[in-house]
Each structure stands twice: as structure tokens, then as C-alpha cells.
Write a protein that holds these residues in place. Structure first.
Motif, mmCIF file in Angstrom:
data_model
loop_
_atom_site.group_PDB
_atom_site.id
_atom_site.type_symbol
_atom_site.label_atom_id
_atom_site.label_comp_id
_atom_site.label_asym_id
_atom_site.label_seq_id
_atom_site.Cartn_x
_atom_site.Cartn_y
_atom_site.Cartn_z
ATOM 1 N N PRO A 165 15.336 -8.125 -10.322
ATOM 2 C CA PRO A 165 14.040 -7.863 -9.671
ATOM 3 C C PRO A 165 14.183 -7.172 -8.317
ATOM 4 N N LYS A 166 15.364 -7.326 -7.682
ATOM 5 C CA LYS A 166 15.536 -6.718 -6.351
ATOM 6 C C LYS A 166 15.926 -5.238 -6.432
ATOM 7 N N TYR A 167 16.257 -4.784 -7.623
ATOM 8 C CA TYR A 167 16.657 -3.385 -7.779
ATOM 9 C C TYR A 167 15.478 -2.553 -8.315
ATOM 10 N N ALA A 168 14.518 -2.283 -7.408
ATOM 11 C CA ALA A 168 13.366 -1.433 -7.760
ATOM 12 C C ALA A 168 13.014 -0.602 -6.521
ATOM 13 N N PRO A 169 12.734 0.697 -6.701
ATOM 14 C CA PRO A 169 12.437 1.546 -5.532
ATOM 15 C C PRO A 169 11.037 1.253 -4.974
ATOM 16 N N ARG A 170 10.894 1.514 -3.664
ATOM 17 C CA ARG A 170 9.541 1.448 -3.101
ATOM 18 C C ARG A 170 8.789 2.721 -3.510
#
Ligand code: MAN
Length: 551
Positions: A31-36
Motif C-alpha cells: 500500500p505504501k508503493y503508490a505515486p502521488r
């Protein structure tokens, strides 16, 4: 011509140049590996903002290395292999793309395409098979373990019964001890002259006469029994051996008479039916002739049966008549020394009796010193003392038995001994053997471990049970705690330590030693299996909390 969507799906993204930014990320971090929205991304430690397309671009940008989960470009991070068909695992980033196939990455994802084959299906299959076998073993083992727990509960009940009976017996024996002590004390406090006087009592003299008469009767009775036996033999021989053709009436009368007394059939009638002239003793009724005449006669009240006479007369005749005399005295409360000075105590309140007794002893001592009375001579107290000593020994024996049973109960459910459920009690004293080299190694659970030479020489003690797993980080009562036993203080090694053993155990359906190694000089490691370590398996096939898989 293939449609473009199919062409795309046939080639991995990386092969086409498209980079999977979440490649190598463990599921919990996904879940922490997503671009803004603006196309940026924060390193996991929050220390830096980088463009999302810097992630997995094979160049380390974040100080914590979190921007390169799948390339191995950052040191001291971890790469996650999905291992589909088996179970995923993490490997250090230093092993990514090092040209070696890591066994932990059965899908080969840690290396470039084509370097390592994907063997996860086979590995997963073998792993699942192994797990199923282990589960089966655990299920069988845990049933045996349950029976061990049942045994411990029964053992507890048995010991509670022992304690209860001992408590009752102690009360009785304490009373008996007090009674005998009283007799012994009173016998000791008597002068020999006073005892002699008491022994002149008509009751005592009559008792001794009765005893002597009984002893004499017993002797005469035994002689008569012998005589009767011999006569029976003579008459049996006459009965079976006489010749009826001689028509000797005196002999016939004697035979008939004996047959009547002994309750035997007439000898001429015996064996007629079978027509066999050789008459065996059994047929002729000789072997039990004496019993035939015994008829049940009614006994007057208090009279002894033949069996009682056989069994108990000897004990009666061994009675300590002096002790009985003392008891009799106590019973009828007759004057102790025939003088008021010895009688006063019985008129005094209990609270002042001890002071009075002290005073009496001093007074008697003075009177003896000035020759007014004779010095007290010790009466024959040995039998009374012996009886008291025997009673004390018997009392102490029951007390010890009770204490031992109480300690045993404590130990059964003590986590540092037989386990919180008592599951190890069943193995207390069970001995296992393992032959290795020139020795047979023996280990008796909770007892002693030995090294027995097979080619002569002396047996060495390798130690006695001292504790479970001693490591400070291991919690008392945990499965890991029970996976090791320490036996120490064995025979001292030449130029070395005292011999000792660490027994390392796992769950198994049998109690057995599987290997013995001398890891250091005189320090032995045994490995083995036991059902006592097979924790129950729940309906989902998992072990209870703290089972082996969770260690
Ligand atoms: C005996 C055995 C051996 C041990 C030596 C040490 O031979 O107990 O296991 O190594 O003594 O001297």
C-alpha cells in the motif's frame, strides 16, 4: 497477425521496457508503493521526495534504500520473491542479480529472466506433502500425549487417596504411640521392687498361669496331632492292604471302625464299578481322610476356631505381660507405689501435676541419698521401650509416605517438572537406549543418563536430570522450554568437566533417542522424539498457541 493486446500479454513488462515499480515489495508494504497525483513518491523513512519513476530504476536514491525494492541497487534492503505455488520469502538485496539461484526464491525472480527456472510448483508440492505428514504425526502423537495427561490425573487421584489413608493411619498410630509411651514411662519409673510387688498381684499370677497352661496345652496338642497322623497312616495301610479272604473279624472291625471315623467308603466297595483291582489313594479317599470326619461344630461365644488357633495363638503367647500389667493399672487406676506420696498426683489439678512430679523426684532423690528409701533400680523396660520404638518407626514411616505423596502431587503439575498438564509424568523413570560406537547410551527420563561400554570397562554416569531448557530467553512452560532436558554432574572427565547431556527432543509418536554426539569432550548431545511434545491440532490443522511452527 496477433492483436497488440495479446502481444503485450505474452511478454513481461520489463522485457518491453515497462518497469513494474512494485516489483520485489513485500505484501505488507505494497500500500505504501503508490505515486502521488503530481507523480512524486516519498522514501519510506520520509526523508526524501523523489519522482515515482525513480522507483526500481536500478539507481539508489533514498537514504533507506526503499526506492529499489526489486533491483538490488541499494544495499542492506530486502527483496521479496512471490514464489507463487509455494510461500513467498524475503532475501537480502545483495543476493539479487548475483547470478546464483537462491533456494528461498523458487520462482527465480531474484535473477534476470532465464537464469533460474521457476520450480515453485514442485517445491510447493513437496513442502505441502511434508506438512501433511508432520500434521498426521502430530495428530497421532497428540492422542498419546492426551493419554499421558489422563495418566497424570489418575496418578494425582491415587496419591490423594494415599495421603488421605496416611492421614487416618497417622492419627491411629499417634494414639498408639502415646499409649505405648505412657506404658514405657510408667514402667521405667517403677523400681524393680515395686514391679516385683505388682507381679505378685493375683490377677497377674493367674494370667501367667493361664499363659503357661496354654503353652503346655499347645505343646501337648501338637504332639497329639503328630500321633494322630501316624495312626491314620497305619490304619490307611491296614485298610487298603488287608486280605478279606482271611475272614479275620478283628481286622475287619478295625477297618470298618476307621472308615466310619474318617468318613471313608468301605474299601471292598471302592473300584467295584470300574472293575479295576488296583485302588489308588485318591479313589480310596486316603489323602483327605482327616478332613472327612471334621464336622462344623458350633462354638460358644468368644471361642476360637481352628484357624484362629493356628494363626493367633502364637501371637497371644508372645504378649508382653508386664506392659499389660501397666495398662491394667492405668485402667483400674490403682495406687502406683502403694504410698500416698505416689498417689497424690491423681488428686491434683492437671496444671500443677508437672511441678508436683518434679518435687516428688527431688524428694525421692534426697530420701535415697539419706538411706531412708532404697535407690530406684531400673525395672525391665526393654520390651516396653522396644514396642515404643517400633511404634515410633511405624509412625514415622507413614508420615514419610504422606510427605512423599504430597511432594509427588506438587511435582506432577509443576511446569518446571512434569509440565502444567502433567504430560511428562508418564515418562518418569522410562529408560531409552541408543547403541553408538563402543557404547550403549542409556537415558532414564528424570533420572540418570549413562554410557555403558560394550567391550568391557566401567559404566560412566553422564549426569542426572537437573532442568529443562536453561536459556534465559526461553519462557518456562513454553514448547521450546520442554524441547530440551539437561542432565549434569556426571562422572568427572579426565582433565575435563563433569560429564553432562543435553537431550534435544521433537514431537514423534515414539519415545526414542535418534542420535548421540559428543560435541565437546565429555559434553554429549542426544536427539530424540516423544509424544509428550505433540501439542493438540485444531480443526484447521493448526497447533495450539506456541506449537512448533510458531517457535
Ligand atoms: C571415556 C568416554 C568418552 C570420553 C573420554 C574422556 O572414554 O567417556 O566419551 O571422551 O572418556 O576421557
Amino acid at each position: 497477425m496477433l492483436p497488440p493486446w495479446l502481444v503485450l500479454s505474452l511478454f513481461p513488462l520489463s522485457a518491453l521496457g515497462a518497469i513494474d515499480r512494485t516489483f520485489g515489495v513485500a505484501p505488507d508494504l505494497l500500500p505504501k508503493y503508490a505515486p502521488r497525483k503530481d507523480g512524486t513518491w516519498n522514501c519510506l523513512d520520509g526523508s526524501k521526495e523523489i519522482p515515482w519513476n525513480f522507483v526500481n530504476d536500478d539507481s539508489c536514491d533514498c537514504p533507506d534504500g526503499s526506492d529499489e525494492p526489486g533491483t538490488g541497487a541499494c544495499p542492506d534492503t530486502y527483496f521479496y520473491c512471490k514464489n507463487e505455488g509455494h510461500t513467498g520469502s524475503l532475501i537480502p538485496s545483495s543476493r539479487v542479480k548475483d547470478g546464483l539461484c537462491e533456494p528461498q526464491c523458487c520462482d527465480g525472480s531474484d535473477e534476470r529472466q532465464g537464469v533460474c527456472p521457476n520450480v515453485c510448483q514442485e517445491v510447493g508440492e513437496a513442502h505441502r506433502k511434508k506438512l501433511a505428514e508432520e500434521l498426521k504425526l502430530r495428530k497421532t502423537g497428540s492422542k498419546i500425549r492426551s493419554s499421558y495427561i489422563t495418566y497424570a490425573q489418575k496418578e494425582k487421584k491415587r496419591l490423594e487417596g494415599v495421603i488421605e489413608n496416611n492421614a487416618k493411619e497417622i492419627l491411629l498410630r499417634e494414639k498408639e504411640y502415646e499409649r505405648l509411651k505412657d506404658i514405657a514411662d510408667r514402667t521405667e519409673s517403677l523400681s524393680a521392687a515395686a514391679l516385683e510387688h505388682k507381679q505378685q498381684s493375683p490377677l497377674y499370677l493367674s494370667l501367667i498361669d493361664h499363659s503357661n497352661a496354654l503353652k503346655s496345652l499347645q505343646r501337648e496338642h501338637n504332639k497329639l496331632l503328630e500321633r494322630e497322623k501316624e495312626l491314620s497312616n497305619i490304619l490307611d495301610t491296614l485298610r487298603t492292604g488287608y486280605n478279606p479272604n482271611y475272614q479275620d473279624m478283628a481286622v475287619l472291625e478295625a477297618v470298618r471302625g476307621w472308615e466310619y471315623i474318617a468318613g471313608l467308603p468301605h474299601i471292598n466297595d471302592v473300584g467295584k464299578n470300574g472293575g479295576d483291582s488296583d485302588v489308588s489313594d485318591e479313589e480310596a479317599g486316603i489323602s483327605d481322610s482327616s478332613e472327612n470326619v471334621e464336622e462344623e461344630e458350633e462354638l460358644e461365644e468368644g471361642m476360637w476356631t481352628k484357624e484362629e488357633l493356628d494363626k493367633e495363638l502364637d501371637d497371644l503367647l508372645k504378649s508382653d505381660y508386664v506392659s499389660l500389667l501397666m495398662e491394667h493399672e492405668e485402667h483400674v487406676r490403682s495406687p502406683v507405689e502403694g504410698s500416698l506420696i505416689f498417689d497424690i498426683a491423681s488428686y491434683l489439678p492437671d496444671s500443677v501435676v508437672p511441678q508436683y512430679e518434679d518435687f516428688k523426684d527431688i524428694l525421692l532423690g534426697w530420701m535415697a541419698m539419706f538411706g531412708i528409701i532404697r535407690e530406684q533400680e531400673g525395672a525391665d523396660t526393654s520390651r516396653a521401650r522396644q514396642a515404643l520404638q517400633d511404634a515410633e518407626n511405624a509412625l514415622n514411616k507413614v508420615k514419610r509416605e504422606k510427605e512423599n505423596a504430597e511432594q509427588d502431587i506438587q511435582k506432577i503439575f509443576d511446569p518446571t517438572m512434569f509440565g502444567a498438564e502433567g504430560e511428562w509424568k508418564k515418562l518418569d523413570g522410562t529408560c531409552l537406549e541408543y547403541p553408538s560406537g563402543d557404547y550403549v547410551y542409556e537415558l532414564c527420563f528424570f533420572g540418570e543418563a549413562k554410557q555403558k561400554p560394550t567391550k568391557g570397562g566401567s559404566t560412566f554416569t553422564l549426569g542426572r536430570f537437573s532442568s529443562w531448557n536453561k536459556s534465559p530467553e526461553v519462557q518456562v512452560g513454553s514448547p521450546e522450554y520442554y524441547s530440551k532436558q539437561v542432565y549434569d554432574r556426571g562422572t568427572k572427565c579426565w582433565n575435563g568437566p563433569e560429564r553432562s547431556v543435553v537431550l534435544v527432543m521433537t514431537c514423534g509418536t515414539e519415545n526414542a533417542i535418534h542420535s548421540v554426539q559428543e560435541l565437546e569432550k565429555c559434553e554429549y548431545q542426544f536427539t530424540g522424539t516423544t509424544p509428550a511434545l505433540c501439542l493438540p491440532v485444531d480443526s484447521n490443522g493448526n497447533g495450539k498457541a506456541g506449537s512448533r511452527e510458531e517457535l
